[in-house]
Design a protein around this motif. Sequence first.
Motif, PDB file in Angstrom:
ATOM      1  N   GLY B 108       0.787  -1.231   0.000  1.00 49.88           N
ATOM      2  CA  GLY B 108       0.000   0.000   0.000  1.00 49.88           C
ATOM      3  C   GLY B 108       0.814   1.272   0.000  1.00 49.88           C
ATOM      4  O   GLY B 108       0.255   2.360   0.111  1.00 49.88           O
ATOM      5  N   SER B 133       3.974   7.859  10.013  1.00 51.31           N
ATOM      6  CA  SER B 133       2.740   8.399  10.603  1.00 51.31           C
ATOM      7  C   SER B 133       1.774   7.252  10.858  1.00 51.31           C
ATOM      8  O   SER B 133       1.815   6.209  10.184  1.00 51.31           O
ATOM      9  CB  SER B 133       2.102   9.412   9.650  1.00 51.31           C
ATOM     10  N   ALA B 135      -1.280   7.233  10.184  1.00 60.45           N
ATOM     11  CA  ALA B 135      -2.116   7.062   8.985  1.00 60.45           C
ATOM     12  C   ALA B 135      -1.418   6.140   7.978  1.00 60.45           C
ATOM     13  O   ALA B 135      -2.060   5.308   7.334  1.00 60.45           O
ATOM     14  CB  ALA B 135      -2.405   8.415   8.353  1.00 60.45           C
ATOM     15  N   ASP B 136      -0.085   6.282   7.849  1.00 52.96           N
ATOM     16  CA  ASP B 136       0.639   5.431   6.896  1.00 52.96           C
ATOM     17  C   ASP B 136       0.769   3.990   7.409  1.00 52.96           C
ATOM     18  O   ASP B 136       0.756   3.037   6.615  1.00 52.96           O
ATOM     19  CB  ASP B 136       2.017   6.023   6.602  1.00 52.96           C
ATOM     20  N   ILE B 138      -1.469   2.528   9.236  1.00 50.23           N
ATOM     21  CA  ILE B 138      -2.811   1.974   8.993  1.00 50.23           C
ATOM     22  C   ILE B 138      -2.966   1.622   7.506  1.00 50.23           C
ATOM     23  O   ILE B 138      -3.450   0.545   7.151  1.00 50.23           O
ATOM     24  CB  ILE B 138      -3.894   2.977   9.443  1.00 50.23           C
ATOM     25  N   ARG B 139      -2.511   2.539   6.649  1.00 56.31           N
ATOM     26  CA  ARG B 139      -2.617   2.306   5.191  1.00 56.31           C
ATOM     27  C   ARG B 139      -1.906   1.011   4.804  1.00 56.31           C
ATOM     28  O   ARG B 139      -2.427   0.187   4.046  1.00 56.31           O
ATOM     29  CB  ARG B 139      -1.973   3.499   4.466  1.00 56.31           C
ATOM     30  N   GLU B 142      -3.794  -2.010   6.235  1.00 55.71           N
ATOM     31  CA  GLU B 142      -5.028  -2.212   5.452  1.00 55.71           C
ATOM     32  C   GLU B 142      -4.708  -2.967   4.178  1.00 55.71           C
ATOM     33  O   GLU B 142      -5.422  -3.890   3.791  1.00 55.71           O
ATOM     34  CB  GLU B 142      -5.647  -0.860   5.082  1.00 55.71           C
ATOM     35  N   ALA B 143      -3.639  -2.544   3.517  1.00 52.36           N
ATOM     36  CA  ALA B 143      -3.294  -3.151   2.226  1.00 52.36           C
ATOM     37  C   ALA B 143      -2.762  -4.570   2.410  1.00 52.36           C
ATOM     38  O   ALA B 143      -3.053  -5.451   1.602  1.00 52.36           O
ATOM     39  CB  ALA B 143      -2.267  -2.283   1.502  1.00 52.36           C
ATOM     40  N   VAL B 155      -8.076  -0.593  16.892  1.00 51.62           N
ATOM     41  CA  VAL B 155      -7.455   0.267  17.915  1.00 51.62           C
ATOM     42  C   VAL B 155      -6.555   1.323  17.255  1.00 51.62           C
ATOM     43  O   VAL B 155      -6.526   2.479  17.690  1.00 51.62           O
ATOM     44  CB  VAL B 155      -6.670  -0.589  18.934  1.00 51.62           C
ATOM     45  N   ARG B 157      -6.988   2.671  14.350  1.00 50.62           N
ATOM     46  CA  ARG B 157      -7.878   3.701  13.781  1.00 50.62           C
ATOM     47  C   ARG B 157      -8.386   4.634  14.873  1.00 50.62           C
ATOM     48  O   ARG B 157      -8.466   5.838  14.690  1.00 50.62           O
ATOM     49  CB  ARG B 157      -9.064   3.043  13.074  1.00 50.62           C
ATOM     50  N   ARG B 158      -8.697   4.049  16.028  1.00 46.56           N
ATOM     51  CA  ARG B 158      -9.215   4.892  17.119  1.00 46.56           C
ATOM     52  C   ARG B 158      -8.112   5.804  17.653  1.00 46.56           C
ATOM     53  O   ARG B 158      -8.365   6.971  17.997  1.00 46.56           O
ATOM     54  CB  ARG B 158      -9.774   3.999  18.226  1.00 46.56           C
ATOM     55  N   LEU B 159      -6.873   5.280  17.702  1.00 44.65           N
ATOM     56  CA  LEU B 159      -5.749   6.145  18.107  1.00 44.65           C
ATOM     57  C   LEU B 159      -5.616   7.318  17.130  1.00 44.65           C
ATOM     58  O   LEU B 159      -5.395   8.459  17.535  1.00 44.65           O
ATOM     59  CB  LEU B 159      -4.438   5.344  18.126  1.00 44.65           C
ATOM     60  N   ALA B 160      -5.755   7.013  15.832  1.00 44.21           N
ATOM     61  CA  ALA B 160      -5.642   8.073  14.814  1.00 44.21           C
ATOM     62  C   ALA B 160      -6.767   9.088  14.979  1.00 44.21           C
ATOM     63  O   ALA B 160      -6.552  10.295  14.852  1.00 44.21           O
ATOM     64  CB  ALA B 160      -5.678   7.458  13.419  1.00 44.21           C
TER      65      ALA B 160
END
Lengths: 105, 163
Positions: B108, B133, B135-136, B138-139, B142-143, B155, B157-160
């Motif tokens: 990703g 980051s 976000a990265d 998570i990205r 996710e991928a 968790v 996502r909730r931290l973000a």
Amino acid sequence: MRGGQIIREARKRAGLTQVELAERLDTTQSAIARMEAGGTEPSFTRVAEAVRACGVELVPHLARLDDADWSVASTNRTISIDERARRHAAALRFARAAREAMARG
Amino acid sequence: MDEPAFGPEEILRVLEAHGVGCVLIGGFAAVIHGSPYLTNDVDIVPADDPENLRRLSDALRELHAKVWTASEPQGIAFDHSPKSLGEVRVWNLVTDHGRLDLTFAPSGTDGYADLVRDATHLLVLGVGVNVASLADIIRSKEAADRDKDRLVLPVLRRLAEES
């Protein structure tokens, strides 16, 4: 997770710049930047539309709420980075010692 | 024989001492962001220019890095050069201080240049490190979409969301 974060994730996954996504949505780069940064909160419909423009589908999924792990994470947010790393190391040492004790019988 | 005890700060200290340009990602980076999930390895995304690969190769020598496999957790000795390191996109290694995974383009993402843009340079236990980051992270998870990634994503996502 905020809608803007989902849009950013979809955009990055598609390898698009904010300008390119803005063109696909007939809006401006600054509007995309504001949504991604949390300056504006897009509607669910707008998020789904933006995600689709990235060639990805937004699939909502409802799951039972489980706050056990979040309880630890929310505590972690209140302590320093070094303390997080130290607690992680201590937990690993404990797990390793427990495995070794188990192996010894 | 067991793997060596996990000492992430020692691995990061050697990488920093050799001036290796890299971004920390994966489970340990998530721990730095507040994740409650334990991890046994350091995941880094190195820059893949020849000079950085030379520094990386030197650092791996100092760490006595070997190729990790599930059947040989103590590692298999391997010879490496800047060129050979760059030719393989994923390296699963074990060092004197535990597991170290090198990935030039995690799922990703487009690799170092993509991740360093939003990374934060932090001091972790006295060692300077570029941390991807949230976000990265998570990205990438996710991928990758492995079972262990799906487990931690709610968790993260909730931290973000709350950061």
